[in-house]
Design a protein around this motif. Structure first.
Motif: not given
Length: 530
Positions: A161-168, A254-262
């Motif tokens: 809720l506070e940062e750009d986060v991805a969960f694997v 590739r998928y995670i960078t996209k999820s994080l907006g990178l």
């Protein structure tokens, strides 16, 4: 601002979250992002220093002296970096800090609770590391549903809720012989448990013996609300260094960078791929015995195993390890060592199996077998030489025999009277000065090195002259205290060297520890000729 990737585990432990996290770190670093890894261990111990290797695997020591979980060793090897004690967060550290703050009055009389005080402490520790990085990969130890992990998972939930986060999320997909198909139900239940905690995984790493079947991938996607492209197959491989290449091929980074907006950067994995391919192509093998007291759990000597693998690639010969329990050498004799091309006597604490290790040193010295002693193995090499070359019957370390007539390994005077678990331990990176014209100098190619230590006892200065007069050479001494011997070697032997420090802890896939590289080279020459 750093972005965070949390790696969680489900179904069972031991699935390879550490290798997955290390691989993710490598894939992000290969894209040019400043990347680091953090390991969260939910146990109440403050650190890994007092934990039994049989229960927890090896204790990995960092440059700053931190005694940490072995996964930090994986992170360092994959990212070719040096981490700090702060990169390992434990329940013990978190609660100690919160209680200390409460006693100091930092909470101004508030009722101290898991939420928000414990979770705030966890988040603050993660963010403290993140200041200098673009991406931080945070592995949460244990499995979803463990009581111990709950505060850490809650902290991670809050951070989304506070940062750009991805969960694997790493799960297990078993294949039952009776039905002959991969079963997704354990993964479904694991993700359901995770979602009940307020966490929806962005990607799922499906661990299985064989590549994930498309039908299983579709089912996992449907029941977990994760896109099919983010259901990643991570099947069993012989070489863990192949895992990043598999995950890259599956499109995880590739998928995670996209999820994080990178931005989608092209990774540079050429040298890593070459290293993996070279290891695969190795045909010739040498056998090296590791004579230790924890060999029933190979993870107890994980860094030694990896250092030998690194040296395999460098010498173009595959190392097969013969794990030998030192107590078995005491019972069955030298027969267990016959036929090996090299011998390692590693570190360890306590009396159990000591004589078996000394026998292994004696066998290597007498039979001309390439030998490497490490830490306690270094000390026992001195003991063996004192007994069998100097004729000092009963020579020993005072750690094992306080009443030995010849304490060739002993505490230094300033260490005496200090609490055994306190200030006498020498931990972390210290300078070592190497003498010219020695094997050690030829291996390292320089005079001053910094290596990681984890020991208490030292070679007794009183006996050094006697030992050297009989042919033993102390080729390395401490750069900050000339009474401390660091490296010994035996001229005229095909390869006989021992170090007070742990060279395996700084070995890297494309930059093997010099003494390991030299051992494997000598073993190859012994078996196949120079």
């Amino acid at each position: 601002m750093a972005k965070f990737i949390f790696v969680t585990g489900g179904v069972v432990s031991g699935l390879g979250k550490g290798i997955t996290s290390a691989s993710l770190g490598l894939l992000m670093k290969s894209r040019g992002f400043r990347t680091t890894n953090i390991k969260i261990d939910p146990y109440l111990n403050y650190d890994a220093g007092t934990m039994n290797p049989y229960q927890h695997g090896e204790v990995f020591v960092l440059d700053d002296g931190g005694e940490v979980d072995l996964d930090l060793g994986n992170y360092e090897r994959f990212l070719d970096t040096s981490l700090t004690f702060e990169h390992n967060i434990t329940t013990g550290k978190v609660y100690s800090s919160v209680i200390e703050k409460e006693r100091r009055g930092d909470y101004l009389g508030a009722t101290v609770q898991v939420i928000p005080h414990i979770t705030n402490e966890i988040k603050e520790r993660i963010r403290r590391i993140a200041r200098d990085y673009d991406i931080v990969v945070v592995e949460i130890g244990g499995t979803v549903g463990d009581i111990e992990s709950m505060p850490f998972l809650e902290a991670a939930r809050q951070m989304q809720l506070e940062e750009d986060v991805a969960f694997v999320h790493v799960t297990y997909v078993p294949k039952l012989k009776v039905v002959g198909e991969q079963k997704t139900k354990p993964t479904q239940h694991s993700v359901k448990e995770l979602r009940s905690l307020g966490i929806q995984p962005d990607a799922i790493i499906a661990r299985s013996e064989d590549p994930l079947e498309e039908s299983a991938r579709r089912k996992i996607s449907l029941f977990t609300n994760v896109p099919e492209e983010a259901v990643i197959s991570a099947y069993d491989v012989e070489d863990t260094y192949e895992v990043p290449l598999i995950l890259e091929k599956e499109g995880l980074a590739r998928y995670i960078t996209k999820s994080l907006g990178l931005e989608d950067r092209k990774p540079d994995l050429r040298s890593w791929r070459e290293m993996v391919e070279k290891y695969k192509r190795l045909e010739e093998t040498v056998e090296i015995a590791v004579v230790g007291k924890y060999v029933k759990l190979a993870d107890s000597y994980l860094s030694i195993k990896e250092a030998l693998k690194h040296s395999s690639v460098a010498n173009r010969v595959k190392v097969r390890i013969r794990w030998i329990e030192s107590e078995d050498v005491e019972k069955e004799g030298y027969e267990l060592l016959k036929g090996v091309d090299g011998i390692i006597v590693p570190g360890g604490f306590g009396a159990r199996g000591t004589e078996g290790k000394i026998m292994a040193v004696h066998y290597a010295r007498e039979k001309g077998i390439p030998f490497l002693g490490i830490c306690f193995g270094f000390q026992l090499t001195v003991v063996e030489f004192a007994r069998n070359v100097l004729g000092l019957e009963g020579a020993h370390s005072t750690e094992i025999d306080p009443n030995t007539p010849y304490p060739v390994v002993d505490l230094l005077p300033e260490q005496r009277g200090i609490d055994k678990l306190g200030g006498t331990m020498r931990l972390g990176a210290y300078p070592v000065r190497i003498k010219e014209g020695t094997l050690a100098r030829a291996l390292y190619g320089k005079e001053l090195i910094y290596e990681r230590h984890r020991h208490r006892w030292e070679v007794n200065p009183i006996f050094i002259e006697q030992l050297e007069n009989k042919g033993l050479v102390f080729s390395g001494i401490s750069g900050d205290d000339k009474r401390r011997m660091e490296i010994l070697e035996l001229p005229g032997h095909p390869y006989f060297i021992a170090t007070q420090y742990h060279p395996e802890l700084k070995s890297r896939p494309m930059n093997p520890a010099p003494v390991f590289r030299g051992l494997v080279k000598a073993a190859k020459e012994k078996k196949f000729g120079g």
